[in-house]
Write an enzyme that holds these catalytic residues in place. Structure first.
Site, PDB file in Angstrom:
ATOM      1  N   ARG A  21       0.777  -1.182   0.076  1.00 53.66           N
ATOM      2  CA  ARG A  21       0.029  -0.055   0.090  1.00 53.66           C
ATOM      3  C   ARG A  21       0.810   1.085  -0.127  1.00 53.66           C
ATOM      4  O   ARG A  21       0.549   2.262  -0.616  1.00 53.66           O
ATOM      5  CB  ARG A  21      -0.977   0.240   1.162  1.00 53.66           C
ATOM      6  N   ASN A  40      -6.075  -2.874   2.582  1.00 54.64           N
ATOM      7  CA  ASN A  40      -5.918  -4.235   2.684  1.00 54.64           C
ATOM      8  C   ASN A  40      -7.306  -4.821   2.664  1.00 54.64           C
ATOM      9  O   ASN A  40      -8.082  -4.403   3.635  1.00 54.64           O
ATOM     10  CB  ASN A  40      -5.072  -4.709   4.004  1.00 54.64           C
TER      11      ASN A  40
END
Length: 93
Positions: A21, A40
Site C-alpha cells: 500500500r 488491505n
C-alpha cells in the site's frame, strides 16, 4: 482519451505486510494528479481506487501489474467507471 476516470483494482498475491500500500501511494503521488486509496482486504487482496486522468490511471495499473511491486502479484482485476470525487490526495487505509 484523457478524460477523468475512476479505476478500481483488486490485486491478488502476496501483497499484504510487504509495504504494498505504501509503494502504491508513492507511485500514485509520483504519477501526480491521482486521488484515492489503497486498502488491505480481509481475504488477502489489496483494493486500489484511483481517480484522475485515464492516462495516469493506466500508468498506475501498469505498475500494479509489473515486477517492480513489493511482494508478489499473481493477478489484477480492474473495473473502470466515472469519478465520484471526495478524495483528498491518495491515502493508505
Amino acid at each position: 482519451m484523457n478524460e477523468d476516470v475512476r479505476l478500481t483494482a483488486w490485486v491478488r498475491g502476496r501483497v499484504q505486510q510487504v509495504g504494498f500500500r505504501w509503494f502504491t501511494r508513492a507511485n500514485a503521488l509520483e504519477i501526480g494528479g491521482l486521488t484515492g486509496f489503497a486498502l488491505n482486504l480481509d481475504d488477502g487482496r489489496v483494493q486500489v481506487v484511483a481517480e484522475g486522468r485515464r492516462e495516469d490511471c493506466h500508468r498506475l495499473l501498469d505498475w500494479l501489474r509489473s515486477d517492480d511491486t513489493p511482494g508478489r502479484v499473481d493477478g489484477v482485476t480492474e473495473i473502470w467507471d466515472t469519478p465520484r470525487g471526495g478524495y483528498e490526495g491518495f491515502a493508505i487505509r
